[in-house]
Design a protein around this motif. Structure first.
Motif, PDB file in Angstrom:
ATOM      1  N   PHE A  95       0.833  -1.210   0.000  1.00 21.90           N
ATOM      2  CA  PHE A  95       0.000   0.000   0.000  1.00 21.90           C
ATOM      3  C   PHE A  95       0.867   1.259   0.000  1.00 21.90           C
ATOM      4  N   LEU A  96       1.924   1.244   0.792  1.00 20.38           N
ATOM      5  CA  LEU A  96       2.817   2.404   0.852  1.00 20.38           C
ATOM      6  C   LEU A  96       3.499   2.647  -0.485  1.00 20.38           C
ATOM      7  N   ALA A 111      -3.682   2.268  -7.920  1.00 20.78           N
ATOM      8  CA  ALA A 111      -2.526   1.490  -7.473  1.00 20.78           C
ATOM      9  C   ALA A 111      -2.848   0.687  -6.213  1.00 20.78           C
ATOM     10  N   ILE A 112      -3.712   1.229  -5.350  1.00 24.41           N
ATOM     11  CA  ILE A 112      -4.169   0.482  -4.175  1.00 24.41           C
ATOM     12  C   ILE A 112      -4.950  -0.749  -4.621  1.00 24.41           C
ATOM     13  N   HIS A 113      -5.850  -0.561  -5.606  1.00 20.60           N
ATOM     14  CA  HIS A 113      -6.595  -1.695  -6.156  1.00 20.60           C
ATOM     15  C   HIS A 113      -5.629  -2.732  -6.730  1.00 20.60           C
ATOM     16  N   TYR A 116      -3.941  -4.807  -4.004  1.00 17.23           N
ATOM     17  CA  TYR A 116      -4.818  -5.852  -3.484  1.00 17.23           C
ATOM     18  C   TYR A 116      -4.859  -7.043  -4.429  1.00 17.23           C
ATOM     19  N   ARG A 117      -5.023  -6.736  -5.718  1.00 18.26           N
ATOM     20  CA  ARG A 117      -5.079  -7.802  -6.714  1.00 18.26           C
ATOM     21  C   ARG A 117      -3.786  -8.628  -6.693  1.00 18.26           C
ATOM     22  N   LYS A 215     -11.173 -10.745 -19.264  1.00 19.25           N
ATOM     23  CA  LYS A 215     -11.265  -9.317 -18.974  1.00 19.25           C
ATOM     24  C   LYS A 215     -10.445  -8.970 -17.732  1.00 19.25           C
ATOM     25  N   ASN A 216     -10.014  -7.729 -17.667  1.00 19.20           N
ATOM     26  CA  ASN A 216      -9.328  -7.245 -16.467  1.00 19.20           C
ATOM     27  C   ASN A 216     -10.400  -6.756 -15.500  1.00 19.20           C
ATOM     28  N   ILE A 217     -11.028  -7.712 -14.814  1.00 16.93           N
ATOM     29  CA  ILE A 217     -12.184  -7.385 -13.983  1.00 16.93           C
ATOM     30  C   ILE A 217     -11.811  -6.482 -12.818  1.00 16.93           C
ATOM     31  N   ALA A 218     -10.576  -6.595 -12.322  1.00 22.47           N
ATOM     32  CA  ALA A 218     -10.142  -5.733 -11.217  1.00 22.47           C
ATOM     33  C   ALA A 218     -10.101  -4.273 -11.664  1.00 22.47           C
ATOM     34  N   LEU A 219      -9.575  -4.021 -12.853  1.00 26.63           N
ATOM     35  CA  LEU A 219      -9.521  -2.660 -13.390  1.00 26.63           C
ATOM     36  C   LEU A 219     -10.923  -2.156 -13.719  1.00 26.63           C
ATOM     37  N   ILE A 220     -11.743  -3.009 -14.319  1.00 21.60           N
ATOM     38  CA  ILE A 220     -13.111  -2.610 -14.650  1.00 21.60           C
ATOM     39  C   ILE A 220     -13.877  -2.238 -13.388  1.00 21.60           C
TER      40      ILE A 220
END
Length: 261
Positions: A95-96, A111-113, A116-117, A215-220
């Protein structure tokens, strides 16, 4: 009374007392041994699953006595909580690094998302532990010291994510309301990211999972959330696929290669 004959609670109390009496060198040795035990915990759970993990398996896999194992962990639940703490420390570092990404506030939030991914891809066991270790049945059997560590890590992780959202507010890229303030938005960002990635990786239905893999579901999901709350620039005004790639290359290059992201 021999240490091997102590109950888990007695062992935990003895461990707390001993900690105040350990020299720096002894404390270093203690932490090294606990990390080795945690490596064994993670290996066993990866191999047989948490349902088949128990303290006897850990003793057999470790070159120490049963009493020594109970000095470090009061129960199998406490082992999982310790694994959770390890994962949270690693996630805090990620996270940092995400927060330090060279980009607009919304790009830092992305970037936080990404962090996590990435963490879930690299450490699926620890990621699952983050939820399991919070259930009432586990909390009751987790040492108070470990529970306190989880709470502190929760606060630290939330604070980092909050600072990213607050930076968007201060930059004029996000308007807040009484119901949708920075704290609520931070929670929504965190929970949405966790939920999307956890559900996708469970393989809950093969047909759906196969379609999602395309698909890039995390980005979506991140873009749907941040567009929905009006965080600028909106996805129709900015190439967040390029941002996602920059995050991979500039912030997490080695980890991204290992996770095939």
């Amino acid at each position: 009374m021999l240490m091997e004959d102590m109950s888990p609670t007695d062992s935990a109390q003895a461990s707390d007392l001993a900690k105040t009496e350990r020299s720096p060198r002894q404390e270093e040795k203690w932490q090294k041994r606990e990390n080795t035990l945690l490596d064994n915990v993670q290996f066993i759970i990866d191999d047989v699953g948490y349902a088949h993990f128990n303290m006897d398996r850990l003793v057999r896999a470790s070159d120490v006595s049963k009493g020594t194992v109970y000095n470090h962990f009061t129960s199998k639940e406490d082992c999982l909580a310790a694994l959770c703490c390890r994962g949270m420390e690693e996630l805090k570092d990620m996270f940092l690094r995400a927060q330090a990404f060279d980009g607009k506030p919304r790009e830092k939030a992305l970037a936080i998302h990404y962090a996590y991914r990435l963490h879930m891809k690299l450490h699926p066991v620890m990621s699952s532990a983050l939820v399991t270790a919070r259930t009432a049945a586990f909390v009751e059997k987790t040492s108070p010291q470990r529970s306190a560590t989880i709470r502190r890590n929760d606060e630290a992780l939330f604070a980092i994510a909050f600072e990213v959202i607050d930076a968007a507010v201060q930059a004029g890229d996000l308007d807040i309301t009484e119901d949708l303030d920075a704290t609520v938005i931070t929670f929504l960002t965190w929970s949405t990211s966790y939920g999307i990635n956890m559900l996708e990786d469970t393989g809950f239905e093969h047909t759906i999972s196969d379609l999602l893999e395309e698909k890039n579901i995390a980005l979506i999901g991140a873009n749907v959330l941040m567009d929905g709350i009006g965080m600028k620039p909106l996805s129709k005004e900015w190439d967040y696929r390029a941002t996602w790639q920059r995050i991979a290359e500039e912030v997490f290059p080695e980890e991204s290669q290992r996770a095939l992201l």
